[in-house]
Write an enzyme that holds these catalytic residues in place. Sequence first.
Site, PDB file in Angstrom:
ATOM      1  N   ASP A   1      -8.196  -3.548  -5.198  1.00  0.00           N
ATOM      2  CA  ASP A   1      -6.677  -2.796  -4.973  1.00  0.00           C
ATOM      3  C   ASP A   1      -5.710  -4.383  -5.146  1.00  0.00           C
ATOM      4  O   ASP A   1      -6.551  -5.194  -4.776  1.00  0.00           O
ATOM      5  CB  ASP A   1      -7.091  -3.019  -2.856  1.00  0.00           C
ATOM      6  CG  ASP A   1      -5.965  -1.592  -2.161  1.00  0.00           C
ATOM      7  OD1 ASP A   1      -5.035  -1.694  -2.852  1.00  0.00           O
ATOM      8  OD2 ASP A   1      -6.910  -1.260  -0.923  1.00  0.00           O
TER       9      ASP A   1
ATOM     10  N   GLY B   1     -10.597 -13.433 -13.075  1.00  0.00           N
ATOM     11  CA  GLY B   1      -9.774 -11.983 -13.403  1.00  0.00           C
ATOM     12  C   GLY B   1      -9.372 -11.090 -14.833  1.00  0.00           C
ATOM     13  O   GLY B   1     -10.469 -12.457 -15.422  1.00  0.00           O
TER      14      GLY B   1
ATOM     15  N   CYS C   1       1.388  -1.309   0.175  1.00  0.00           N
ATOM     16  CA  CYS C   1      -0.199  -0.289   0.431  1.00  0.00           C
ATOM     17  C   CYS C   1       1.025   1.540  -0.073  1.00  0.00           C
ATOM     18  O   CYS C   1      -0.094   2.470  -0.011  1.00  0.00           O
ATOM     19  CB  CYS C   1      -0.774  -0.498   1.298  1.00  0.00           C
ATOM     20  SG  CYS C   1      -2.622  -0.808   1.085  1.00  0.00           S
TER      21      CYS C   1
ATOM     22  N   ASP D   1     -11.774  -4.548   3.211  1.00  0.00           N
ATOM     23  CA  ASP D   1     -12.117  -3.685   2.476  1.00  0.00           C
ATOM     24  C   ASP D   1     -13.695  -3.691   2.754  1.00  0.00           C
ATOM     25  O   ASP D   1     -14.291  -2.930   3.161  1.00  0.00           O
ATOM     26  CB  ASP D   1     -12.159  -3.088   1.057  1.00  0.00           C
ATOM     27  CG  ASP D   1     -11.029  -1.619   0.770  1.00  0.00           C
ATOM     28  OD1 ASP D   1     -10.876  -1.494   2.040  1.00  0.00           O
ATOM     29  OD2 ASP D   1     -10.386  -2.125  -0.251  1.00  0.00           O
TER      30      ASP D   1
END
Length: 347
Positions: free
Chosen positions: A68, A139, A17, A91
Amino acid sequence: MSENSIRLTQYSHGAGCGCKISPKVLETILHSEQAKFVDPNLLVGNETRDDAAVYDLGNGTSVISTTDFFMPIVDNPFDFGRIAATNAISDIFAMGGKPIMAIAILGWPINKLSPEIAREVTEGGRYACRQAGIALAGGHSIDAPEPIFGLAVTGIVPTERVKKNSTAQAGCKLFLTKPLGIGVLTTAEKKSLLKPEHQGLATEVMCRMNIAGASFANIEGVKAMTDVTGFGLLGHLSEMCQGAGVQARVDYDAIPKLPGVEEYIKLGAVPGGTERNFASYGHLMGEMPREVRDLLCDPQTSGGLLLAVMPEAENEVKATAAEFGIELTAIGELVPARGGRAMVEIR
């Protein structure tokens, strides 16, 4: 090149992050008249920089949507995938929801790293999804100059139980579910400063699933909740205060810290994201020593939950935390906003 000898962090300019674009720059990117589109069913959008978007289906249930992804924060491919997935799923839990499905986001330098290593990363993500009780259902992948992995996650939540980062109240106590210092320890490892006794500590914390979020959301006295990630404790707490129109008092000594973190800060193991966070949020803080600032602005990857809890609900929150084996720590309180006082006051 074998999966055991690979050092994924050598292939990326950022980590976890800490790769996030700074809040100041992000504000410029997102500022647009078109962003003001209003849908009455969109309960949570961009306005408060919350953890995910929430859409009311009109039948008592809301859908939570989040994504994310980031570059490697650890060298082990499986652990990288597991951490990235755990971070993305968090999240949903931070909004009080239950994840139901995920799809993967993969960027891979196919001319530098083998597909077998990418498979290990994906398997780590799949493992985290199984821990959360969901399928990795698909994905999208691209050939990219640096390895990137993450998830787009869908969840559901009873509409009345949605937990925002902007609904805190003065009088709430602040609690953290994980220690700070992930950015510092991973940077220390990258700089070859990490002591043997501290090896693996950050990875273990990053792999802890914030699954208790849905149970915390069922407690009436939990007024607001968010996860502490790339903007550090200062950034995410500031957003909570700004959204609710309150100020915070934080007891620095009470903040849970990973072992050795203050020593590594003195040795210069401070990630680049720390300075970006301070540049965006530092004006909201009171005076404090540099090492305190460096911890409060430390970007966390797959960090813990930050809860704003009314005093009458404290025992129930502690009992719920104990059920999940969480070492819940009280770090401060929220107070009414008053002019001339820092938004986040460190004591």
